[in-house]
Design an enzyme around this catalytic site. Structure first.
Site, PDB file in Angstrom:
ATOM      1  N   SER A  98       0.814  -0.757  -0.011  1.00 45.51           N
ATOM      2  CA  SER A  98      -0.134  -0.269  -0.224  1.00 45.51           C
ATOM      3  C   SER A  98       1.194   1.332   0.058  1.00 45.51           C
ATOM      4  O   SER A  98       1.959   1.991  -0.877  1.00 45.51           O
ATOM      5  CB  SER A  98      -0.732  -0.142   0.854  1.00 45.51           C
ATOM      6  OG  SER A  98      -2.129   0.531   0.948  1.00 45.51           O
ATOM      7  N   ASP A 213     -10.095  -5.192  -4.366  1.00 45.91           N
ATOM      8  CA  ASP A 213      -9.078  -4.425  -3.635  1.00 45.91           C
ATOM      9  C   ASP A 213      -9.873  -2.417  -3.844  1.00 45.91           C
ATOM     10  O   ASP A 213     -10.539  -2.267  -4.484  1.00 45.91           O
ATOM     11  CB  ASP A 213      -7.632  -3.930  -3.530  1.00 45.91           C
ATOM     12  CG  ASP A 213      -7.188  -3.057  -3.100  1.00 45.91           C
ATOM     13  OD1 ASP A 213      -8.002  -2.153  -2.058  1.00 45.91           O
ATOM     14  OD2 ASP A 213      -5.755  -3.127  -2.741  1.00 45.91           O
ATOM     15  N   HIS A 241      -7.507  -5.578   0.158  1.00 49.75           N
ATOM     16  CA  HIS A 241      -6.193  -5.049   0.256  1.00 49.75           C
ATOM     17  C   HIS A 241      -5.435  -5.685   1.072  1.00 49.75           C
ATOM     18  O   HIS A 241      -4.138  -5.258   1.117  1.00 49.75           O
ATOM     19  CB  HIS A 241      -6.666  -3.461   0.671  1.00 49.75           C
ATOM     20  CG  HIS A 241      -5.436  -2.799   0.623  1.00 49.75           C
ATOM     21  ND1 HIS A 241      -5.108  -2.153  -0.720  1.00 49.75           N
ATOM     22  CD2 HIS A 241      -4.514  -2.389   1.347  1.00 49.75           C
ATOM     23  CE1 HIS A 241      -3.946  -1.285  -0.787  1.00 49.75           C
ATOM     24  NE2 HIS A 241      -4.135  -1.315   0.559  1.00 49.75           N
TER      25      HIS A 241
END
Length: 260
Positions: A98, A213, A241
């Site tokens: 991320s 996601d 995610h």
């Protein structure tokens, strides 16, 4: 073992260094607003396979110091470079999840990929991060009701079912961060773009992304795959995610095969 590395005046980063005698080194950069502990289920397995696993809490998060400033990608990448220099890392695989993926990308471009032999981007917040709408919502919550914000992050993070116990553990990881660093990263994810950095990535790159996601759309992984030379995209069809947890067996296998 855990130790601290000074990266700036009055700022020390916490480093978790598992199995320092491992034959190959993997450096993990966590996502916002978590810490190195998110990779627990990688450390458990990969260290036992003989890899040296290093988790770094960026400034403002986890066990690291929490200064009031320094939350742009340049500074965060410079912090990682200092850790690399101090503990004398070379020929390592850099894994970023991320926002950690965005920091890893900036590290590759700003420091010419110093010491990195392979790059792994996991649900990376790149080449863009949050939309203005998402950033505004999270920023308002972070500055007024951060636990509520963290609950919303948790609710949008996973595609697969998580137990209430795991949800509470995840929630507490996010609250270890400082309020000001949590908010500052939201602004960074809204304002900083990484398009110009991508062409400077020259090492073999693995892109892992959950098809479901809701935080960073899968289309962004496809864009990274198109713009990073010598890259490969592996979709995770049962993940949101958090592919590193939702499909952890597959993730660990794909990662270890990529590194060799």
């Amino acid at each position: 073992m855990g130790y601290y590395v000074t990266v700036d005046s009055g700022v020390k980063l916490y480093v978790e260094d598992i199995y320092p005698e491992g034959s190959k080194t993997i450096v993990f950069l966590h996502g916002w607003p978590l810490s190195h502990k998110q990779f627990e289920y990688q450390f458990d397995v990969l260290a036992a396979m003989g890899y040296r696993c290093i988790g770094i809490d960026w400034r403002g998060f986890g066990k690291s110091d929490k200064p009031i400033s320094g939350y742009n990608f340049d500074r965060l990448a410079d912090d990682i470079r200092t850790v690399v220099d101090v503990i004398q890392l070379d020929n390592f695989t850099l894994v970023g999840h991320s926002t950690g993926g965005a920091i890893a990308i900036r590290y590759m471009s700003r420091h010419n990929g110093y010491g990195v032999s392979n790059l792994v981007l996991v649900d990376a917040a790149a080449p863009i991060g949050f939309t203005t709408e998402t950033a505004t919502r999270f920023l308002t919550q972070a500055l007024n009701d951060r636990p509520k914000m963290m609950r919303e992050v948790k609710d949008s993070f996973f595609f697969q079912y998580i137990t209430s116990s795991f949800a509470e553990w995840f929630f507490q990881l996010g609250l270890q961060a400082a309020g000001w660093s949590t908010a500052a990263i939201i602004v960074t994810l809204r304002d900083e773009k990484l398009y110009a950095d991508l062409q400077k990535i020259l090492v073999p790159t693995l892109i892992v992304h959950g098809v479901h996601d809701k935080v960073i759309p899968f289309a962004q992984a496809q864009e990274l795959n198109q713009k990073i030379s010598n890259s490969q995209l592996v979709p995770f069809h049962y993940s949101g995610h958090g592919a590193f947890w939702e499909e952890r067996d597959k993730f660990n296998s794909v990662l270890s095969q990529f590194i060799g």
